[in-house]
Design an enzyme around this catalytic site. Structure first.
Site, PDB file in Angstrom:
ATOM      1  N   ARG A 151      18.382  72.543  60.202  1.00 30.30           N
ATOM      2  CA  ARG A 151      17.871  73.441  61.229  1.00 30.30           C
ATOM      3  C   ARG A 151      17.825  72.671  62.540  1.00 30.30           C
ATOM      4  O   ARG A 151      17.066  71.721  62.688  1.00 30.30           O
ATOM      5  CB  ARG A 151      16.481  73.977  60.890  1.00 30.30           C
ATOM      6  CG  ARG A 151      15.944  74.953  61.954  1.00 30.30           C
ATOM      7  CD  ARG A 151      14.597  75.550  61.543  1.00 30.30           C
ATOM      8  NE  ARG A 151      14.174  76.543  62.506  1.00 30.30           N
ATOM      9  CZ  ARG A 151      13.409  76.302  63.576  1.00 30.30           C
ATOM     10  NH1 ARG A 151      12.979  75.075  63.806  1.00 30.30           N
ATOM     11  NH2 ARG A 151      13.073  77.267  64.413  1.00 30.30           N
TER      12      ARG A 151
ATOM     13  N   CYS B 270      12.680  76.785  49.569  1.00 31.05           N
ATOM     14  CA  CYS B 270      12.946  78.111  50.114  1.00 31.05           C
ATOM     15  C   CYS B 270      14.450  78.358  50.184  1.00 31.05           C
ATOM     16  O   CYS B 270      15.194  77.504  50.685  1.00 31.05           O
ATOM     17  CB  CYS B 270      12.329  78.240  51.505  1.00 31.05           C
ATOM     18  SG  CYS B 270      12.556  79.875  52.248  1.00 31.05           S
TER      19      CYS B 270
ATOM     20  N   ARG C  23      16.507  68.855  62.001  1.00 34.24           N
ATOM     21  CA  ARG C  23      15.886  68.405  60.754  1.00 34.24           C
ATOM     22  C   ARG C  23      16.681  68.911  59.556  1.00 34.24           C
ATOM     23  O   ARG C  23      17.468  69.849  59.642  1.00 34.24           O
ATOM     24  CB  ARG C  23      14.438  68.874  60.655  1.00 34.24           C
ATOM     25  CG  ARG C  23      14.198  70.382  60.681  1.00 34.24           C
ATOM     26  CD  ARG C  23      14.264  71.003  59.289  1.00 34.24           C
ATOM     27  NE  ARG C  23      13.698  72.338  59.254  1.00 34.24           N
ATOM     28  CZ  ARG C  23      14.032  73.267  58.381  1.00 34.24           C
ATOM     29  NH1 ARG C  23      14.990  73.027  57.477  1.00 34.24           N
ATOM     30  NH2 ARG C  23      13.473  74.454  58.380  1.00 34.24           N
TER      31      ARG C  23
ATOM     32  N   ARG D  31      11.998  82.202  67.495  1.00 36.53           N
ATOM     33  CA  ARG D  31      10.631  82.126  66.965  1.00 36.53           C
ATOM     34  C   ARG D  31       9.672  81.769  68.095  1.00 36.53           C
ATOM     35  O   ARG D  31      10.078  81.481  69.208  1.00 36.53           O
ATOM     36  CB  ARG D  31      10.532  81.054  65.867  1.00 36.53           C
ATOM     37  CG  ARG D  31      11.419  81.289  64.664  1.00 36.53           C
ATOM     38  CD  ARG D  31      11.270  80.173  63.659  1.00 36.53           C
ATOM     39  NE  ARG D  31      12.064  80.374  62.457  1.00 36.53           N
ATOM     40  CZ  ARG D  31      12.073  79.546  61.423  1.00 36.53           C
ATOM     41  NH1 ARG D  31      11.358  78.441  61.450  1.00 36.53           N
ATOM     42  NH2 ARG D  31      12.808  79.798  60.358  1.00 36.53           N
TER      43      ARG D  31
ATOM     44  N   GLU E 186       6.695  71.167  52.645  1.00 35.58           N
ATOM     45  CA  GLU E 186       7.305  72.300  51.947  1.00 35.58           C
ATOM     46  C   GLU E 186       8.330  71.790  50.942  1.00 35.58           C
ATOM     47  O   GLU E 186       8.347  72.199  49.784  1.00 35.58           O
ATOM     48  CB  GLU E 186       7.954  73.253  52.946  1.00 35.58           C
ATOM     49  CG  GLU E 186       8.613  74.449  52.298  1.00 35.58           C
ATOM     50  CD  GLU E 186       9.175  75.441  53.313  1.00 35.58           C
ATOM     51  OE1 GLU E 186      10.206  76.065  53.018  1.00 35.58           O
ATOM     52  OE2 GLU E 186       8.587  75.583  54.404  1.00 35.58           O
TER      53      GLU E 186
ATOM     54  N   THR F 120      16.144  80.024  52.133  1.00 33.23           N
ATOM     55  CA  THR F 120      16.664  80.087  53.504  1.00 33.23           C
ATOM     56  C   THR F 120      17.160  78.731  53.989  1.00 33.23           C
ATOM     57  O   THR F 120      17.864  78.651  54.999  1.00 33.23           O
ATOM     58  CB  THR F 120      15.596  80.602  54.494  1.00 33.23           C
ATOM     59  OG1 THR F 120      14.517  79.662  54.556  1.00 33.23           O
ATOM     60  CG2 THR F 120      15.062  81.954  54.067  1.00 33.23           C
TER      61      THR F 120
ATOM     62  N   ARG G  95      11.288  66.092  54.447  1.00 34.67           N
ATOM     63  CA  ARG G  95      11.849  66.695  55.656  1.00 34.67           C
ATOM     64  C   ARG G  95      12.175  65.539  56.598  1.00 34.67           C
ATOM     65  O   ARG G  95      11.287  64.765  56.963  1.00 34.67           O
ATOM     66  CB  ARG G  95      10.850  67.638  56.329  1.00 34.67           C
ATOM     67  CG  ARG G  95      10.733  69.011  55.658  1.00 34.67           C
ATOM     68  CD  ARG G  95      11.871  69.931  56.086  1.00 34.67           C
ATOM     69  NE  ARG G  95      11.850  71.192  55.361  1.00 34.67           N
ATOM     70  CZ  ARG G  95      11.214  72.280  55.786  1.00 34.67           C
ATOM     71  NH1 ARG G  95      10.516  72.246  56.902  1.00 34.67           N
ATOM     72  NH2 ARG G  95      11.282  73.400  55.092  1.00 34.67           N
TER      73      ARG G  95
ATOM     74  N   GLU H 188       7.982  79.541  62.838  1.00 34.96           N
ATOM     75  CA  GLU H 188       7.832  80.817  62.162  1.00 34.96           C
ATOM     76  C   GLU H 188       6.382  81.280  62.160  1.00 34.96           C
ATOM     77  O   GLU H 188       5.456  80.500  61.986  1.00 34.96           O
ATOM     78  CB  GLU H 188       8.350  80.691  60.721  1.00 34.96           C
ATOM     79  CG  GLU H 188       8.603  82.021  60.050  1.00 34.96           C
ATOM     80  CD  GLU H 188       9.339  81.864  58.737  1.00 34.96           C
ATOM     81  OE1 GLU H 188       9.829  82.886  58.233  1.00 34.96           O
ATOM     82  OE2 GLU H 188       9.434  80.737  58.224  1.00 34.96           O
TER      83      GLU H 188
END
Length: 406
Positions: free
Chosen positions: A327, A318, A173, A356, A272, A320, A276, A361
């Site tokens: 990811r 974010c 993603r 994870r 988020e 990260t 996505r 997460e």
């Protein structure tokens, strides 16, 4: 539950308990998000931080500094940096330092604890973001620059587990932000609806293997919603870390999911990040899954203008997820390695992987299945990141086989 009385059917008692637990969770998320909500609802005068926001910020910082938090926020938000940044605001959206650090101040058990309320925050509050980015992304210094986008071809990578002994499923993603809009903490209800309209228009125009249906969360049948979540297609309402960062406001307005006919390509709207884009399927064919995601990203990029910074790459809520924002992950069973946590951690560090729970997460591993993904998103091209992930998972499988035969 005992107050219901034994005369009530067990099925009714269970349903009632579920309802109470759901209500309790929603109330907890609302309370955890109070510090974010307070600042969101009090827009400061342009270029200024009002007194109430300042008091809240200083009080929260004091508690964080005195806490035993091991977050990157606490480590890098020194008193000197706090004093330097606390009066600053972003030029277009008037975001404050409190927007950035509210989640970490509310949740001292955060790993990072820092979010960007709008794209400009990465420059205005660079004295905080840069060292956090450098540590998380393994030495991406403030003088470094994200390489130009280079997807390459996923067909270069062989199937990691053709016989299906280890890998349950594979997912790749990326996140995207639509240019001209802030991130969650500064989006108005009208912004959410406008973004949804634009994203819905883009995804519903996709053709070929990407053709599918957009389903808004607003008005969605609860049974359908729960089934989509259970099947790992749909996201849940923001957890406490996101809620206290201001990511659950106006829920479920503006949120939704696009799912293609084969159910192996989906797009999340305003979870988020603004968008996505996700490709997934059973098994371990990482290259095939990656190529499908790339095709979707390129098709959507012809209709929507994404926010990309020359130095940081694609901008996301974010830090990260900056850079490529990619990811790649597998749900994988490695029973022998998992019996030796120290060895597993050593291998994860060697291959730059993140381990994870099954649901990602802040979740637990179910049935011995772990979610393992690339840790780095920055400093490499998209192709290089997939290669690093591919090499890492291949190494883990080889180590599992060796541990089994030992």
């Amino acid at each position: 539950l005992s107050n219901l009385g034994s005369a009530w059917p067990v099925s009714f008692q269970i349903q009632h308990l579920k309802m109470l637990l759901h209500l309790k969770l929603r109330l907890e998320l609302q309370l955890l998000g109070r510090c974010a909500q307070l600042v969101i609802n009090r827009h400061a005068s342009k270029g200024n931080v009002d007194k109430e926001v300042m008091e809240q910020m200083e009080k929260g910082y004091k508690k964080l500094a005195e806490s035993k938090s091991k977050s990157l926020l606490k480590k890098h938000l020194t008193k000197e940096i706090f004093e330097k940044l606390k009066t600053k605001t972003t030029p277009s959206f008037n975001s404050t330092l409190l927007h950035c650090i509210s989640s970490g101040m509310c949740n001292h058990d955060s790993g990072v604890g820092l979010y960007a309320p709008d794209p400009e925050a990465y420059k205005v509050f660079a004295d905080l973001f840069d060292p956090v980015i450098e540590e998380y992304h393994k030495c991406f210094k403030k003088t470094d620059k994200q390489p130009a986008t280079a997807f390459g071809k996923g067909a270069d990578f062989e199937n990691l587990d053709p016989d299906g002994h280890f890998i349950v499923s594979t997912r790749v993603r990326c996140g995207r932000a639509v240019k001209g809009y802030p991130f969650n903490p500064c989006l108005t209800e009208a912004d959410y609806m406008e973004l949804e309209s634009k994203i819905c228009g883009a995804v519903t125009s996709l053709t070929g293997e990407y053709k599918g249906k957009y389903m808004p969360l607003t008005g969605m049948d609860k049974c359908i919603q729960e089934q989509l979540i259970e099947d790992h297609y749909l996201f849940k309402e923001g957890d406490r870390f996101l809620a206290s960062a201001g990511a659950s406001r106006y829920w479920p307005t503006g949120r939704g999911i696009f799912l293609n006919s084969a159910k192996n390509f989906l797009v999340w709207c305003n979870e988020e990040d603004h968008i996505r884009i996700i490709s997934m399927e059973k098994g371990g064919d990482l290259g095939k899954v990656y190529d499908r995601m790339v095709g979707g990203v390129e098709a959507l990029g012809k209709q929507l203008q994404f926010n990309r910074d020359e130095r940081l790459g694609f901008l996301t809520f974010c830090p990260t997820n900056l850079g490529t924002s990619i990811r790649a992950s597998v749900h994988i069973k490695l029973p022998n390695l998992m019996c030796d946590p120290d060895e597993m951690k050593k291998l994860a560090d060697k291959y730059r992987l993140q381990i994870r729970g099954t649901s990602g997460e802040h979740s637990e591993a179910k049935g011995g299945v772990h979610d393992i993904s690339n840790q780095r998103r920055m400093g490499l091209t998209e192709y290089e990141i997939i290669k690093e992930m591919h090499d890492g998972i291949k190494g883990l499988i080889e180590a599992e086989c060796k541990a089994k035969s030992a």
